[in-house]
Enzyme design. Structure first.
Site, PDB file in Angstrom:
ATOM      1  CE  LYS A 199     -12.348   0.803   1.071  1.00  9.58           C
ATOM      2  NZ  LYS A 199     -11.775   1.766   1.993  1.00  9.58           N
ATOM      3  CD  GLU A 241      -3.314  -0.450   2.025  1.00 11.81           C
ATOM      4  OE1 GLU A 241      -4.377  -1.073   1.905  1.00 11.81           O
ATOM      5  OE2 GLU A 241      -3.112   0.329   2.977  1.00 11.81           O
ATOM      6  CG  HIS A 264       8.648 -29.421  -0.282  1.00 13.67           C
ATOM      7  ND1 HIS A 264       9.227 -30.624  -0.581  1.00 13.67           N
ATOM      8  CD2 HIS A 264       9.398 -28.898   0.731  1.00 13.67           C
ATOM      9  CE1 HIS A 264      10.267 -30.836   0.215  1.00 13.67           C
ATOM     10  NE2 HIS A 264      10.381 -29.796   1.026  1.00 13.67           N
TER      11      HIS A 264
HETATM   12  O1  PA5 Z   1      -3.570   1.027   5.866  1.00 16.60           O
HETATM   13  C1  PA5 Z   1      -4.713   1.419   5.703  1.00 16.60           C
HETATM   14  O2  PA5 Z   1      -5.021   2.615   5.795  1.00 16.60           O
HETATM   15  C2  PA5 Z   1      -5.831   0.445   5.438  1.00 16.60           C
HETATM   16  O3  PA5 Z   1      -5.380  -0.840   5.224  1.00 16.60           O
HETATM   17  C3  PA5 Z   1      -6.805   0.430   6.610  1.00 16.60           C
HETATM   18  O4  PA5 Z   1      -6.118   0.029   7.764  1.00 16.60           O
HETATM   19  C4  PA5 Z   1      -7.975  -0.519   6.355  1.00 16.60           C
HETATM   20  O5  PA5 Z   1      -8.604  -0.192   5.158  1.00 16.60           O
HETATM   21  C5  PA5 Z   1      -8.969  -0.437   7.503  1.00 16.60           C
HETATM   22  O6  PA5 Z   1      -9.407   0.874   7.665  1.00 16.60           O
HETATM   23  P1  PA5 Z   1     -10.172   1.333   8.961  1.00 16.60           P
HETATM   24  O7  PA5 Z   1      -9.266   1.175  10.120  1.00 16.60           O
HETATM   25  O8  PA5 Z   1     -10.534   2.753   8.699  1.00 16.60           O
HETATM   26  O9  PA5 Z   1     -11.389   0.447   9.091  1.00 16.60           O
END
Ligand code: PA5
Length: 445
Positions: A419, A284, A305
């Site tokens: 989303k 990310e 394996h």
């Molecule tokens: O790193 C990030 O920002 C995302 O992976 C969030 O942690 C994930 O989408 C969960 O978001 P939230 O804590 O707002 O539910």
């Protein structure tokens, strides 16, 4: 406590070129620590280790005490950065068969990290007749997966134990003021913990997002914080021995020499979820603007394996980062067998870890000979202190790497695309036009 070994990479990391990358990594570190780079409103995590004070540790431990002896199972509800850090630490620190072993602490299970109907139904089935509690974690407070799971679990808990008991058995970890979860928690009177505004999800393991579930699973979060604090000092140094500098420099050098896949390797299944947490952190943070190393992970020798063949002889676009553990917590030796029908007496008297180590050295050599550079990161042992240090080192190296790559490591604009489509398909209010268009595209109308 954490050392990086680049020797194994040999000719893939020429010294002079590496020195240039170290200089670039120093610039990345400076940008990060001075807060002068992109995404600098999300740098709260850099100083988090020093902010884990007695008050925070005690507040987490109060919940541990509140539920001790009353609660058999804690369901941790969250996804992405609100799930993977806790899961990583708990898996690393727990007995390999913790799920079936007696313990003074509640079992931790997870929800809200998928939308499988089978998972939801089977979780409720598992909780039937059990004294359970819920830690619901969401920074935004609006993420669909955990919101759905929490709605189900809250209703189930209230139905089983009544609203008053449920109130004592739900803790929310969320934003200080914003989001549906904050509103709900205030209205219902739940105990809450705050995720600071300037800490993004994937960098939040050293906030109550990670600390509370880790404490509930019976682990010492003060030691984890100490490990992170000691690493914070080491990682702030503009030194060629700084492990975050070494790792960031080496991986960026390899990326720019055509290795755009990094495989995080472990030789201990307790570290499987370190790979999952690391993939989110790096994926990310770096995968944007058409750039970035693709993060993958394997568990050796298990995956030798399955994935071993590809790594040895497939496309030459990858490198491996091995996370090694110097000292094991147990000793198991191979005994001599009089008959030796399995032909294993040549191993008699050896510890399993010695054999594992030879598998690792043999693999490193084979993969390097096959054109896959190997980096090594070694920790002394798997305990709270080292896990805390590892979290922090990987986070700093990630921030440095993102800046070396020229991206904003602290946003994740690409996560929104699915989303939008999903909400349009589900006719969420406000998505009417998109809904019509997407259904036409998919031939659903
Ligand atoms: O790193 C990030 O920002 C995302 O992976 C969030 O942690 C994930 O989408 C969960 O978001 P939230 O804590 O707002 O539910």
């Amino acid at each position: 406590m954490i050392s990086v070994n680049l020797k194994a990479a040999g000719e893939f990391i020429p010294q002079q070129l590496y020195n240039e990358y170290v200089e670039k990594a120093y610039c990345g570190l400076e940008t990060l620590l001075n807060g002068t780079g992109a995404g600098n409103d999300f740098l709260g995590w850099v100083t988090l280790p020093g902010e884990i004070d007695e008050k925070l540790v005690n507040s987490c431990n109060e919940i541990v005490e509140r539920w001790k002896g009353k609660v058999d199972v804690v369901v941790v509800v969250g996804i992405g950065g609100s799930y993977l850090g806790a899961k990583c630490a708990i898996e690393a620190l727990s007995h390999s068969f913790a799920a079936s072993m007696p313990s003074a602490f509640p079992k931790v299970v997870y929800a809200g990290h998928n939308m499988s109907e089978d998972y939801a139904a089977e979780l409720l089935e598992f909780l039937e007749g059990k004294n359970f509690a819920i830690v619901v974690i969401s920074k935004s407070g609006t993420t669909t997966e955990p919101a759905i799971a929490f709605r189900l679990l809250k209703e189930y808990l209230e139905r089983g134990f009544g609203k008053e008991v449920a109130k004592e058995r739900i803790v929310a970890v969320t934003d200080a003021a914003k989001g549906a979860l904050r509103t709900l928690a205030t209205q219902e009177g739940y105990s809450t913990f705050v995720i600071p505004d300037n800490v993004g999800g994937r960098f939040s393991v050293l906030t109550p997002v990670g600390l509370l579930p880790i404490a509930l699973a019976g682990f010492d979060i003060a030691k984890l914080a100490q490990g992170a604090r000691d690493m914070q000092k080491i990682c702030a140094e503009k030194s060629p021995e700084n492990p975050a500098i070494m790792y960031a420099a080496a991986r960026n050098l390899l990326y720019n020499s055509g290795r755009n896949i990094e495989i995080l390797v472990n030789y201990n299944p307790k570290l499987q979820y370190l790979g999952e947490w690391w993939k989110q952190l790096y994926g990310e943070s770096e995968g944007k603007d058409g750039k970035g190393i693709f993060p993958a992970s394997v568990n050796f020798s298990t995956d030798l394996h399955s994935m071993g063949q590809y790594i040895q002889e497939g496309e030459r676009t990858m490198f491996e980062t091995n996370v090694l553990v110097k000292n094991q917590s147990h000793t198991v030796k191979i005994e001599k067998d009089e008959q030796n029908l399995d032909g294993l007496n040549f191993l008699a008297g050896k510890r399993i870890e010695q054999i594992n180590k030879m598998a690792q050295l043999g693999t490193r050599l084979a993969h390097t000979d096959g054109g896959v550079p190997n980096l090594e990161i070694e920790i002394d042992k798997i305990d709270e202190y080292n896990v805390g240090g590892l979290f922090y080192m990987f986070e700093i190296a990630c921030g440095i790497s993102g800046y070396m790559l020229g991206v904003n490591p602290f946003n994740q604009p690409g996560v929104e695309a699915y989303k939008k489509n999903m909400f349009a398909l589900l006719d969420k209010p406000g998505h009417e036009e998109a809904s019509k268009a997407i259904k036409e595209r998919l031939g659903l109308q």
